[in-house]
Motif scaffolding. Structure first.
Motif, PDB file in Angstrom:
ATOM      1  N   PHE A 300       0.817  -1.213   0.000  1.00 19.97           N
ATOM      2  CA  PHE A 300       0.000   0.000   0.000  1.00 19.97           C
ATOM      3  C   PHE A 300       0.854   1.267   0.000  1.00 19.97           C
ATOM      4  O   PHE A 300       0.358   2.357  -0.261  1.00 19.97           O
ATOM      5  CB  PHE A 300      -0.920   0.021   1.225  1.00 19.97           C
ATOM      6  CG  PHE A 300      -1.945  -1.079   1.255  1.00 19.97           C
ATOM      7  CD1 PHE A 300      -2.629  -1.455   0.110  1.00 19.97           C
ATOM      8  CD2 PHE A 300      -2.225  -1.746   2.439  1.00 19.97           C
ATOM      9  CE1 PHE A 300      -3.584  -2.469   0.138  1.00 19.97           C
ATOM     10  CE2 PHE A 300      -3.180  -2.753   2.492  1.00 19.97           C
ATOM     11  CZ  PHE A 300      -3.856  -3.112   1.338  1.00 19.97           C
ATOM     12  N   ILE A 301       2.129   1.123   0.332  1.00 17.28           N
ATOM     13  CA  ILE A 301       3.054   2.255   0.402  1.00 17.28           C
ATOM     14  C   ILE A 301       3.885   2.270  -0.873  1.00 17.28           C
ATOM     15  O   ILE A 301       4.545   1.281  -1.199  1.00 17.28           O
ATOM     16  CB  ILE A 301       3.960   2.151   1.640  1.00 17.28           C
ATOM     17  CG1 ILE A 301       3.111   2.233   2.912  1.00 17.28           C
ATOM     18  CG2 ILE A 301       5.038   3.246   1.629  1.00 17.28           C
ATOM     19  CD1 ILE A 301       3.884   1.937   4.190  1.00 17.28           C
ATOM     20  N   THR A 302       3.866   3.385  -1.606  1.00 17.39           N
ATOM     21  CA  THR A 302       4.571   3.438  -2.880  1.00 17.39           C
ATOM     22  C   THR A 302       6.028   3.845  -2.702  1.00 17.39           C
ATOM     23  O   THR A 302       6.374   4.588  -1.773  1.00 17.39           O
ATOM     24  CB  THR A 302       3.875   4.404  -3.856  1.00 17.39           C
ATOM     25  OG1 THR A 302       4.429   4.221  -5.163  1.00 17.39           O
ATOM     26  CG2 THR A 302       4.040   5.863  -3.442  1.00 17.39           C
ATOM     27  N   THR A 303       6.871   3.363  -3.608  1.00 17.49           N
ATOM     28  CA  THR A 303       8.260   3.814  -3.671  1.00 17.49           C
ATOM     29  C   THR A 303       8.483   4.759  -4.850  1.00 17.49           C
ATOM     30  O   THR A 303       9.592   5.230  -5.062  1.00 17.49           O
ATOM     31  CB  THR A 303       9.220   2.618  -3.836  1.00 17.49           C
ATOM     32  OG1 THR A 303       8.961   1.979  -5.098  1.00 17.49           O
ATOM     33  CG2 THR A 303       9.049   1.616  -2.718  1.00 17.49           C
ATOM     34  N   LYS A 304       7.432   5.027  -5.592  1.00 14.58           N
ATOM     35  CA  LYS A 304       7.576   5.811  -6.813  1.00 14.58           C
ATOM     36  C   LYS A 304       7.524   7.314  -6.576  1.00 14.58           C
ATOM     37  O   LYS A 304       7.976   8.100  -7.417  1.00 14.58           O
ATOM     38  CB  LYS A 304       6.500   5.392  -7.826  1.00 14.58           C
ATOM     39  CG  LYS A 304       6.775   4.021  -8.473  1.00 14.58           C
ATOM     40  CD  LYS A 304       5.690   3.669  -9.474  1.00 14.58           C
ATOM     41  CE  LYS A 304       6.101   2.527 -10.405  1.00 14.58           C
ATOM     42  NZ  LYS A 304       6.400   1.283  -9.725  1.00 14.58           N
ATOM     43  N   THR A 305       6.944   7.756  -5.444  1.00 16.35           N
ATOM     44  CA  THR A 305       6.899   9.173  -5.103  1.00 16.35           C
ATOM     45  C   THR A 305       7.261   9.338  -3.636  1.00 16.35           C
ATOM     46  O   THR A 305       7.131   8.400  -2.838  1.00 16.35           O
ATOM     47  CB  THR A 305       5.496   9.780  -5.338  1.00 16.35           C
ATOM     48  OG1 THR A 305       4.574   9.205  -4.391  1.00 16.35           O
ATOM     49  CG2 THR A 305       5.018   9.514  -6.757  1.00 16.35           C
ATOM     50  N   GLY A 306       7.689  10.534  -3.300  1.00 14.72           N
ATOM     51  CA  GLY A 306       8.094  10.788  -1.926  1.00 14.72           C
ATOM     52  C   GLY A 306       6.946  11.139  -0.996  1.00 14.72           C
ATOM     53  O   GLY A 306       7.127  11.152   0.232  1.00 14.72           O
ATOM     54  N   ALA A 307       5.782  11.429  -1.539  1.00 14.04           N
ATOM     55  CA  ALA A 307       4.636  11.796  -0.699  1.00 14.04           C
ATOM     56  C   ALA A 307       4.329  10.661   0.266  1.00 14.04           C
ATOM     57  O   ALA A 307       4.220   9.506  -0.133  1.00 14.04           O
ATOM     58  CB  ALA A 307       3.418  12.105  -1.572  1.00 14.04           C
ATOM     59  N   ILE A 347      12.875   9.916  -5.938  1.00 14.35           N
ATOM     60  CA  ILE A 347      12.683  10.246  -4.533  1.00 14.35           C
ATOM     61  C   ILE A 347      14.050  10.524  -3.925  1.00 14.35           C
ATOM     62  O   ILE A 347      15.080  10.287  -4.559  1.00 14.35           O
ATOM     63  CB  ILE A 347      11.994   9.102  -3.772  1.00 14.35           C
ATOM     64  CG1 ILE A 347      12.854   7.833  -3.842  1.00 14.35           C
ATOM     65  CG2 ILE A 347      10.591   8.828  -4.329  1.00 14.35           C
ATOM     66  CD1 ILE A 347      12.356   6.718  -2.954  1.00 14.35           C
ATOM     67  N   THR A 348      14.071  11.004  -2.699  1.00 17.39           N
ATOM     68  CA  THR A 348      15.327  11.297  -2.010  1.00 17.39           C
ATOM     69  C   THR A 348      15.620  10.226  -0.962  1.00 17.39           C
ATOM     70  O   THR A 348      14.717   9.488  -0.553  1.00 17.39           O
ATOM     71  CB  THR A 348      15.248  12.657  -1.302  1.00 17.39           C
ATOM     72  OG1 THR A 348      14.309  12.553  -0.209  1.00 17.39           O
ATOM     73  CG2 THR A 348      14.796  13.756  -2.266  1.00 17.39           C
ATOM     74  N   PRO A 349      16.873  10.149  -0.494  1.00 19.45           N
ATOM     75  CA  PRO A 349      17.171   9.219   0.603  1.00 19.45           C
ATOM     76  C   PRO A 349      16.326   9.493   1.844  1.00 19.45           C
ATOM     77  O   PRO A 349      15.964   8.566   2.574  1.00 19.45           O
ATOM     78  CB  PRO A 349      18.662   9.464   0.865  1.00 19.45           C
ATOM     79  CG  PRO A 349      19.203   9.925  -0.460  1.00 19.45           C
ATOM     80  CD  PRO A 349      18.105  10.767  -1.044  1.00 19.45           C
ATOM     81  N   GLU A 350      15.996  10.760   2.072  1.00 25.08           N
ATOM     82  CA  GLU A 350      15.150  11.107   3.220  1.00 25.08           C
ATOM     83  C   GLU A 350      13.738  10.557   3.017  1.00 25.08           C
ATOM     84  O   GLU A 350      13.121  10.040   3.959  1.00 25.08           O
ATOM     85  CB  GLU A 350      15.116  12.624   3.413  1.00 25.08           C
ATOM     86  CG  GLU A 350      16.430  13.237   3.864  1.00 25.08           C
ATOM     87  CD  GLU A 350      17.478  13.304   2.753  1.00 25.08           C
ATOM     88  OE1 GLU A 350      17.094  13.296   1.543  1.00 25.08           O
ATOM     89  OE2 GLU A 350      18.686  13.332   3.086  1.00 25.08           O
ATOM     90  N   ASP A 351      13.215  10.670   1.787  1.00 20.57           N
ATOM     91  CA  ASP A 351      11.912  10.081   1.474  1.00 20.57           C
ATOM     92  C   ASP A 351      11.940   8.574   1.735  1.00 20.57           C
ATOM     93  O   ASP A 351      11.011   8.005   2.314  1.00 20.57           O
ATOM     94  CB  ASP A 351      11.544  10.302   0.000  1.00 20.57           C
ATOM     95  CG  ASP A 351      11.326  11.758  -0.366  1.00 20.57           C
ATOM     96  OD1 ASP A 351      10.937  12.551   0.513  1.00 20.57           O
ATOM     97  OD2 ASP A 351      11.544  12.099  -1.554  1.00 20.57           O
ATOM     98  N   GLN A 352      12.998   7.950   1.286  1.00 18.77           N
ATOM     99  CA  GLN A 352      13.148   6.501   1.424  1.00 18.77           C
ATOM    100  C   GLN A 352      13.096   6.089   2.892  1.00 18.77           C
ATOM    101  O   GLN A 352      12.381   5.153   3.268  1.00 18.77           O
ATOM    102  CB  GLN A 352      14.477   6.086   0.795  1.00 18.77           C
ATOM    103  CG  GLN A 352      14.867   4.636   0.954  1.00 18.77           C
ATOM    104  CD  GLN A 352      16.164   4.321   0.234  1.00 18.77           C
ATOM    105  OE1 GLN A 352      16.161   3.788  -0.864  1.00 18.77           O
ATOM    106  NE2 GLN A 352      17.288   4.668   0.836  1.00 18.77           N
TER     107      GLN A 352
END
Length: 372
Positions: A300-307, A347-352
């Protein structure tokens, strides 16, 4: 130390840190022994940091982020006996973008070599973590799906049954080799089950003279053959998605055509399933998950965007999933890796890190903990 499956997990790949990207570029430009040594040193240091990051956010299974790879599957496949990666006229077509132009070719009898480099890759992670080391490798279907029939040299492999039998035997040997290297949690990414649920992808296969439903059953058979004799303490995961390159995708369509084969014919313990957009269809196929110990990790959690997704929304999605499968047989993971190729998603490492923290927070909110 608790053992998998865990309530919180991730597919495997992580954004490549800049020192690794820079060192890899130097090797590409001038592949000297010195440049290659510098790349390995950069990878080693980055993996130690990535393992610590995964531990720090609360995960109990960690990977090397596929930091030593260019592609999630081609690096592994290219080291198999009888399979070579060669330059191609074009790359794999994603939504509006193509990957690097290389393709697999079958040059001889397939086998898993005793010195396959991914064995050492796993051992490095195992030596540098306090929790469960996991390695993700491409599943058996990748060898068949990604190889164009015109690139299959051996005459005996013109028979799909013979070809798939040797793929399965090669992977059976791989499973045994990873176990002997100390691996107790092996993930095989068989994303083409999901591809074969897409009407357009099914038509492509039909145009090639391949029955997509036959392929679904054949892919399930290969996975089952590869893992059926595994030791009781070796946990097998399988990831499925619809493509992941620079935050783009290839396929779409619900799991309905393949769900029975996925859940009831592979023998897999843990299923990582893309579920972050409407492209993945509804949750109804989860009804085919048999009662027992198998576990689904809905992505349910995407890796394609940082939101960042809302925890309340995620809890609501699990309420919905619980209508089709026992909540005790579910967990949470992102829908795919963060960097299926070395280029990485947008995305950024922080998003990750925030996404992985949210995975753990969701497990704590829904089940009371990561190892509940």
């Amino acid at each position: 130390m608790p053992t998998p499956p865990y309530r919180a997990d991730h597919v495997g790949s992580l954004l490549r840190p800049k020192p690794v990207q820079d060192a890899r570029k130097r090797v590409a430009e001038a592949p000297s022994a010195e440049a290659k040594a510098e790349l390995k040193a950069a990878e080693d240091a980055a993996i130690v940091d990535l393992v610590k990051m995964q531990e720090d956010v609360g995960l109990l299974a960690v990977t090397d982020g596929e930091c030593r790879r260019s592609f999630w599957h081609f690096d592994f496949m290219g080291e198999l006996t009888g399979l070579d990666m060669v330059s191609s006229d074009e790359g794999i077509q994603f939504a509006g973008v193509q990957t690097k132009a290389i393709r697999p070719t079958i040059t001889g009898k397939l086998d898993f070599p005793a010195d396959h480099p991914h064995l050492k890759h796993f051992e490095f992670v195992a030596a540098n973590t306090k929790v469960t080391p996991k390695i993700s490798i491409p599943g058996p279907s990748c060898v068949h799906f990604r190889t164009n029939p015109k690139d299959i040299g051996p005459a005996e492999y013109q028979d799909v049954d013979a070809f798939c039998a040797d793929i399965a035997a090669t992977y059976k040997k791989a499973v045994d080799a990873f176990y002997k290297a100390g691996c107790r949690y092996l993930q095989m990414d068989d994303i083409f089950f999901a591809y074969l649920c897409d009407p357009k992808q099914r038509q492509v296969r039909a145009d090639m003279g391949q029955d997509p439903d036959m392929l679904i059953d054949k892919y399930a058979w290969m996975m089952h053959e590869a893992i059926k004799d595994r030791p009781a303490d070796l946990v097998i995961g399988m990831h499925m998605c619809r493509g992941n390159f620079k935050s783009t995708h290839v396929a779409e369509g619900g799991y309905d055509p393949a769900a029975d084969a996925i859940f009831n014919k592979t023998g897999v313990d843990i299923f990582f399933m893309e579920y972050d957009t409407e492209r993945a269809g509804g949750l109804e196929p989860l009804r085919l998950l048999p009662k027992g110990k198998q576990r689904v990790m809905p992505g349910f959690i995407t890796t394609k965007t940082g939101a960042l997704e809302s925890l309340d929304d995620l809890k609501a999605k699990f309420d919905e999933a619980g209508k089709y499968a026992d909540i005790d047989q579910l967990g949470i993971a992102p829908q795919c890796g963060f960097s299926s190729t070395e280029e990485g998603n947008n995305i950024t490492p922080e998003d990750q890190r925030r996404k992985l923290e949210l995975v753990v927070q969701t497990a704590e909110a829904v089940w009371g903990g990561v190892d509940a």
